[in-house]
Design a protein around this motif. Structure first.
Motif, PDB file in Angstrom:
ATOM      1  N   GLU A 157      -2.368  -7.772  -2.638  1.00  0.00           N
ATOM      2  CA  GLU A 157      -3.058  -6.582  -3.137  1.00  0.00           C
ATOM      3  C   GLU A 157      -2.059  -5.442  -3.255  1.00  0.00           C
ATOM      4  N   TRP A 174      -3.021   5.415  -2.256  1.00  0.00           N
ATOM      5  CA  TRP A 174      -3.925   6.379  -1.644  1.00  0.00           C
ATOM      6  C   TRP A 174      -3.169   7.671  -1.389  1.00  0.00           C
ATOM      7  N   ALA A 224      -2.242  -1.220  -3.634  1.00  0.00           N
ATOM      8  CA  ALA A 224      -3.138  -0.071  -3.607  1.00  0.00           C
ATOM      9  C   ALA A 224      -2.343   1.212  -3.474  1.00  0.00           C
ATOM     10  N   THR A 242       0.856  -1.180   0.000  1.00  0.00           N
ATOM     11  CA  THR A 242       0.000   0.000   0.000  1.00  0.00           C
ATOM     12  C   THR A 242       0.890   1.227   0.000  1.00  0.00           C
ATOM     13  N   ARG A 289       0.197   1.603  -9.907  1.00  0.00           N
ATOM     14  CA  ARG A 289       0.421   0.896  -8.645  1.00  0.00           C
ATOM     15  C   ARG A 289       1.383  -0.274  -8.767  1.00  0.00           C
TER      16      ARG A 289
END
Length: 129
Positions: free
Chosen positions: A107, A111, A109, A51, A81
């Protein structure tokens, strides 16, 4: 790993030879990973969640800033990403995992955040054969 997320870049070939434009960043990230991880090198398959928290661009209005911080307006600009994940997954090699081919899922991600950084969460899912 603190700081603005940095994307992976392919090695460059010049008349003088081949060089990696991210070699110094990778070395710095490896030092950070080795200071944060004190377990044995994992030889089995792993799941790695990456992330990235990007800084909010300067000049952003207060309304947009609130939307970005709440996740209602995610970053849809470059870098993508997966290019961010590549560099940080490479930083795990030899410290947390033997090779990045062990990463079988996870995953990725991105932000916005006021404290830019990249977080990696690794789960061991089996034993080496």
């Amino acid at each position: 790993i603190p700081g603005k997320p940095i994307p992976w870049m392919a090695a460059r070939v010049t008349r003088r030879g081949t060089f990696s434009p991210r070699a110094s960043d990778l070395k710095r990230f490896k030092n950070i990973v080795s200071s944060q991880y004190n377990g044995p090198v994992i030889e089995s398959a792993v799941i790695c969640h990456v992330t990235s928290y990007r800084p909010i661009p300067k000049g952003t209005s207060k309304a947009n800033r609130l939307l970005m911080l709440s996740g209602d307006k995610p970053p849809i600009t470059r870098p993508d990403r997966t290019n961010i994940a590549k560099l940080y997954e490479d930083a795990l090699i030899g410290i947390v995992i033997v090779d990045d081919s062990q990463i079988v899922g996870g995953e990725v991600a991105k932000w916005y955040c006021e404290n830019p950084r990249v977080e990696l969460i690794i789960y061991k899912i089996g034993e080496a054969e």
